[in-house]
Design an enzyme around this catalytic site. Structure first.
Site, PDB file in Angstrom:
ATOM      1  N   HIS A   1       0.833  -1.208   0.000  1.00 63.22           N
ATOM      2  CA  HIS A   1       0.000   0.000   0.000  1.00 63.22           C
ATOM      3  C   HIS A   1       0.870   1.261   0.000  1.00 63.22           C
ATOM      4  O   HIS A   1       0.662   2.166  -0.810  1.00 63.22           O
ATOM      5  CB  HIS A   1      -0.922  -0.020   1.235  1.00 63.22           C
ATOM      6  CG  HIS A   1      -1.685   1.251   1.440  1.00 63.22           C
ATOM      7  ND1 HIS A   1      -2.944   1.446   0.921  1.00 63.22           N
ATOM      8  CD2 HIS A   1      -1.367   2.387   2.112  1.00 63.22           C
ATOM      9  CE1 HIS A   1      -3.379   2.647   1.268  1.00 63.22           C
ATOM     10  NE2 HIS A   1      -2.425   3.249   1.988  1.00 63.22           N
ATOM     11  N   GLU A   2       1.843   1.312   0.906  1.00 57.36           N
ATOM     12  CA  GLU A   2       2.702   2.504   0.993  1.00 57.36           C
ATOM     13  C   GLU A   2       3.557   2.664  -0.264  1.00 57.36           C
ATOM     14  O   GLU A   2       3.764   3.776  -0.743  1.00 57.36           O
ATOM     15  CB  GLU A   2       3.564   2.461   2.256  1.00 57.36           C
ATOM     16  CG  GLU A   2       2.783   2.430   3.561  1.00 57.36           C
ATOM     17  CD  GLU A   2       1.762   3.554   3.749  1.00 57.36           C
ATOM     18  OE1 GLU A   2       1.938   4.652   3.177  1.00 57.36           O
ATOM     19  OE2 GLU A   2       0.777   3.346   4.487  1.00 57.36           O
TER      20      GLU A   2
ATOM     21  N   ASP B   1      -4.892   7.394  -1.560  1.00 59.19           N
ATOM     22  CA  ASP B   1      -5.743   6.523  -0.757  1.00 59.19           C
ATOM     23  C   ASP B   1      -7.124   6.452  -1.397  1.00 59.19           C
ATOM     24  O   ASP B   1      -7.601   7.435  -1.985  1.00 59.19           O
ATOM     25  CB  ASP B   1      -5.886   7.075   0.668  1.00 59.19           C
ATOM     26  CG  ASP B   1      -4.658   6.803   1.518  1.00 59.19           C
ATOM     27  OD1 ASP B   1      -4.143   5.674   1.456  1.00 59.19           O
ATOM     28  OD2 ASP B   1      -4.228   7.716   2.241  1.00 59.19           O
TER      29      ASP B   1
ATOM     30  N   HIS C   1       1.659   4.496  -2.896  1.00 59.25           N
ATOM     31  CA  HIS C   1       1.720   5.963  -2.828  1.00 59.25           C
ATOM     32  C   HIS C   1       2.941   6.483  -3.571  1.00 59.25           C
ATOM     33  O   HIS C   1       2.856   7.447  -4.326  1.00 59.25           O
ATOM     34  CB  HIS C   1       1.761   6.448  -1.372  1.00 59.25           C
ATOM     35  CG  HIS C   1       0.483   6.251  -0.632  1.00 59.25           C
ATOM     36  ND1 HIS C   1      -0.748   6.605  -1.132  1.00 59.25           N
ATOM     37  CD2 HIS C   1       0.252   5.733   0.605  1.00 59.25           C
ATOM     38  CE1 HIS C   1      -1.690   6.324  -0.246  1.00 59.25           C
ATOM     39  NE2 HIS C   1      -1.113   5.781   0.822  1.00 59.25           N
TER      40      HIS C   1
END
Length: 194
Positions: A126-127, A136, A130
């Site tokens: 997920h990170e 998000d 980014h």
């Protein structure tokens, strides 16, 4: 109108039509063979896990998720002593990422989320999302990697969905990545809506 005038008009019309047809035919691109669709080299981004403590394995697995999901960008561990595009750090807070430009920034693998039961590989993927230019998508379902903690602690899906994969492919479609398009931003993952 005489026969001679009619012939001139007809010849002029044929010349114009023929020249238009030839220019259209020469302007049309040749079909691209399927094997040549992804001939450009992928953008390679390096990451440094020297400060990631117990999260090194999760980060490597999160990078492998992206490497197996997209073709236009590759995530690789930085060689010792080399400056990396992405710095990975462990801390006691919530996971977060600070982007400095597309493909560059810092990720904090927060122990608080892991202590509460969130999956460390999902957090890493997920990170990294980014850093690859994704925002998000909260609240969201477990099937969306970028839904983050809003999907709940039972969600262990670390795979980006089709839309997320397509967005990353578009972000890195050309090797001339433009950092001016992506302004620095801090993404902090916490449960609930963003």
């Amino acid at each position: 109108m005489t026969l001679r005038s009619a012939a001139r008009v007809l010849i002029t019309m044929l010349v114009v039509a023929l020249s238009w047809t030839v220019s259209q035919a020469s302007a049309a691109p040749a079909p691209v063979p399927a094997s040549a669709t992804h001939t450009a080299a992928a953008v390679v981004l390096t990451y440094d896990t020297s400060g990631a403590a117990e999260f090194v394995d999760a980060v490597d697995k999160g990078a492998a998720v992206w490497n197996g999901s997209v073709e236009n960008v590759r995530l690789k561990p930085a060689a010792s002593g080399d400056r990396a595009n992405i710095e990975i750090l462990a801390d006691d807070g919530w996971p977060r990422a600070r982007t400095t430009s597309l493909g560059n920034g810092t990720i904090w693998m927060g122990r608080q989320a892991v202590d509460e039961g969130h999956d460390s590989i999902r957090i890493a993927a997920h990170e990294l999302g980014h850093i690859l230019g994704l925002p998000d998508m909260k609240p969201g379902p477990c099937s969306s990697l970028m839904s983050g903690a809003s999907a709940g602690v039972e969600c262990t899906n670390a795979q980006p969905d089709a839309g997320e994969r397509a967005a990353v492919e578009d972000n890195f479609a050309s090797a001339g990545v433009s950092p001016a398009v992506y302004e620095p931003r801090l993404y902090q993952d916490r449960p609930g809506p963003a």
